[in-house]
Design an enzyme around this catalytic site. Structure first.
Site, PDB file in Angstrom:
ATOM      1  CG  HIS A 207      -0.066   0.539   2.333  1.00 27.31           C
ATOM      2  ND1 HIS A 207       0.551  -0.608   3.051  1.00 27.31           N
ATOM      3  CD2 HIS A 207      -0.121   1.439   3.258  1.00 27.31           C
ATOM      4  CE1 HIS A 207       0.935  -0.269   4.400  1.00 27.31           C
ATOM      5  NE2 HIS A 207       0.702   1.054   4.374  1.00 27.31           N
TER       6      HIS A 207
HETATM    7  C1  UD1 Z   1      -1.657   5.695   5.881  1.00 26.30           C
HETATM    8  C2  UD1 Z   1      -0.573   6.057   6.519  1.00 26.30           C
HETATM    9  C3  UD1 Z   1       0.525   5.159   6.463  1.00 26.30           C
HETATM   10  C4  UD1 Z   1       0.023   3.611   7.130  1.00 26.30           C
HETATM   11  C5  UD1 Z   1      -1.445   3.281   6.447  1.00 26.30           C
HETATM   12  C6  UD1 Z   1      -1.684   2.082   6.980  1.00 26.30           C
HETATM   13  C7  UD1 Z   1      -0.211   8.396   6.563  1.00 26.30           C
HETATM   14  C8  UD1 Z   1       0.606   9.642   5.605  1.00 26.30           C
HETATM   15  N1  UD1 Z   1      -0.104   7.323   6.003  1.00 26.30           N
HETATM   16  O1  UD1 Z   1      -1.557   5.619   4.743  1.00 26.30           O
HETATM   17  O2  UD1 Z   1       1.764   5.285   7.229  1.00 26.30           O
HETATM   18  O3  UD1 Z   1       1.032   2.657   6.631  1.00 26.30           O
HETATM   19  O4  UD1 Z   1      -2.284   4.592   6.569  1.00 26.30           O
HETATM   20  O5  UD1 Z   1      -3.005   1.908   6.252  1.00 26.30           O
HETATM   21  O6  UD1 Z   1      -0.837   8.833   7.394  1.00 26.30           O
HETATM   22  N2  UD1 Z   1      -9.370   5.020   2.403  1.00 26.30           N
HETATM   23  C9  UD1 Z   1     -10.380   4.078   2.493  1.00 26.30           C
HETATM   24  N3  UD1 Z   1     -10.897   3.911   3.771  1.00 26.30           N
HETATM   25  C10 UD1 Z   1     -10.566   4.393   4.862  1.00 26.30           C
HETATM   26  C11 UD1 Z   1      -9.176   5.044   4.987  1.00 26.30           C
HETATM   27  C12 UD1 Z   1      -8.804   5.366   3.587  1.00 26.30           C
HETATM   28  O7  UD1 Z   1     -10.998   4.051   1.506  1.00 26.30           O
HETATM   29  O8  UD1 Z   1     -10.758   3.949   5.989  1.00 26.30           O
HETATM   30  C13 UD1 Z   1      -8.714   5.250   1.279  1.00 26.30           C
HETATM   31  C14 UD1 Z   1      -9.122   6.841   0.631  1.00 26.30           C
HETATM   32  O9  UD1 Z   1      -9.134   6.627  -0.650  1.00 26.30           O
HETATM   33  C15 UD1 Z   1      -7.923   7.386   1.040  1.00 26.30           C
HETATM   34  C16 UD1 Z   1      -6.897   6.383   0.744  1.00 26.30           C
HETATM   35  O10 UD1 Z   1      -7.188   5.407   1.203  1.00 26.30           O
HETATM   36  O11 UD1 Z   1      -7.533   8.621   0.301  1.00 26.30           O
HETATM   37  C17 UD1 Z   1      -5.433   6.579   1.634  1.00 26.30           C
HETATM   38  O12 UD1 Z   1      -5.733   6.888   3.033  1.00 26.30           O
HETATM   39  P1  UD1 Z   1      -4.888   7.700   3.969  1.00 26.30           P
HETATM   40  O13 UD1 Z   1      -5.017   7.664   5.167  1.00 26.30           O
HETATM   41  O14 UD1 Z   1      -4.688   9.202   3.241  1.00 26.30           O
HETATM   42  O15 UD1 Z   1      -3.426   7.113   3.535  1.00 26.30           O
HETATM   43  P2  UD1 Z   1      -2.941   5.463   3.620  1.00 26.30           P
HETATM   44  O16 UD1 Z   1      -2.336   5.091   2.425  1.00 26.30           O
HETATM   45  O17 UD1 Z   1      -4.064   4.750   4.104  1.00 26.30           O
END
Ligand code: UD1
Length: 370
Positions: A207
């Site tokens: 991821h």
């Molecule tokens: C975040 C953390 C990363 C961690 C990861 C674990 C930061 C910078 N990154 O990355 O260090 O390893 O979490 O999962 O804080 N989304 C959903 N549902 C959710 C959450 C997110 O669909 O419940 C999707 C959304 O499209 C979102 C994307 O995932 O834009 C990324 O989510 P985000 O929290 O920005 O970063 P992660 O890649 O999850």
């Protein structure tokens, strides 16, 4: 000093298993606390299931910040968290790990003069392209108590000029959770549910933006997985970011066509650890999984160019291979052919007692020690 509660901050999936044992230990000691969820992760599978499985109560405060750019997410957490601090006047704040919520809340605390502890301090990948590296370095710079999982963390902090009295080596908090739940994880029935036989499959997680937001890199990794799948079934719980990118890049069909791949939505804690603990090997770009595999003695192949957790390589079962298909396939073959030296040990203080050492620091800071 304020006599308000200790605020424990969680935001994203890797935070929940770090806060759960600290929350339980502080509750046992009768410390007044408030569990705050920023809502950075919000899907049932990325958040709610962890509260249920890890025995944490529902958050006392839920900010509901959701997804967004780094600035949007970090900014929203800061604005809302500051209001919570005005209202509850916390005596102390605990943040964990390296996600955007970690830095956002630490920064608010520092500006308000509220003492803050950073659990999992001192880890460094030295890769400034990783958003987590920015979060780690800045959080450590402004936190009052830096609680490290391994001695390399202490050395990194000292080398950055942080004063030694701020640093306490406490061990790895995730291993507390792993040891508490391992038996239930092994009995989760996940093998039957996903249709694999114990010891005869690999687990994959992917991821990191550097792997999945860049199409050529994502494709190179898919090429490697196509070759790995010919040798061993691959179970791949797909992170929402990865699914979104695969769709956007038109790579979903290619992903689904990898031989012997089992794709599933993100798993809860028990099923995921059940799967990991029974795997022949794990391929990942996660940080926490490098540590969990070391604790479990399961071979880990890390699809990154670097790691902030070098102890998993020097003492544990981890090897860093990046995204080059030849290196990935060669390392998988080495593991499956039994050519890997079996020498590894559990790092110091990855012993299931870290929450107690952290609670000692917190009680000391609150003047409740001794
Ligand atoms: C975040 C953390 C990363 C961690 C990861 C674990 C930061 C910078 N990154 O990355 O260090 O390893 O979490 O999962 O804080 N989304 C959903 N549902 C959710 C959450 C997110 O669909 O419940 C999707 C959304 O499209 C979102 C994307 O995932 O834009 C990324 O989510 P985000 O929290 O920005 O970063 P992660 O890649 O999850």
């Amino acid at each position: 000093m304020s006599i308000g509660p200790v605020i424990l901050v969680v935001g994203a999936r890797p935070n929940f298993m770090k806060i759960a044992p600290i929350h339980a230990e502080l509750a046992r000691r009768g410390v007044s606390q408030l569990l705050l969820h920023t809502g950075q992760h919000y899907d049932e599978a990325m958040s709610k299931i962890f509260f249920e499985e890890l025995g944490m109560p529902r958050p006392d405060v839920y900010l509901g910040v959701g997804s967004g750019t780094h600035a949007e997410q970090t900014g929203r957490v800061m604005i809302d968290f500051e209001k919570v601090c005005f209202e509850h006047k916390p005596a102390y704040i605990v943040v964990v790990g390296d996600v955007n919520s970690t830095l956002a809340c630490a920064l608010v605390a520092a500006k308000l003069g509220i003492p803050v502890a950073h659990v999992e301090a001192g880890l460094r990948s030295r890769d400034w392209a990783m958003p987590e590296e920015v979060n780690r370095v800045l959080t450590d710079r402004i936190a009052d108590h830096l609680l490290t999982p391994s001695r390399d963390g202490d050395a990194n902090l000292l080398a950055e000029g942080i004063s030694p009295e701020k640093i306490t080596f406490v061990g790895n908090i995730m291993i507390d959770t792993l040891l508490t739940h391992l038996e239930d994880a092994r009995a989760s029935g996940v093998h039957e549910r996903v249709g694999v036989e114990r010891g005869k499959y690999a687990v994959l997680t992917l991821h990191r933006p550097s792997n999945v937001d860049d199409r050529p890199t994502f494709e190179r990794i898919l090429g490697a997985l196509e070759r790995v799948g010919q040798r061993i079934p691959l179970v791949f719980p797909v992170h929402p970011r990865t699914r979104n990118r695969a769709e956007e890049f038109g790579l979903l069909e290619r992903l689904e066509s990898i031989p012997n791949i089992v794709l599933c939505p993100p798993l809860g804690y028990l099923e995921f650890q059940g799967l990991t603990s029974g795997a022949a090997l794990v391929m990942t770009d996660s940080g926490g999984l490098q540590e969990e595999t070391t604790a479990l003695g399961i071979a880990c192949i890390t699809l990154r160019e670097n790691t902030e957790r070098p102890i998993t390589v020097t003492e544990g079962t981890n090897v860093i291979v990046g995204s080059d298909p030849e290196r990935i396939v060669a390392e998988v073959n080495r593991v499956l052919d039994g050519e890997k030296d079996g020498e590894h040990r559990i790092p110091e203080c990855w012993d299931g007692q870290t929450a107690s050492r952290i609670a000692d620091v917190i009680e000391g800071a609150l003047g409740r020690g001794d």
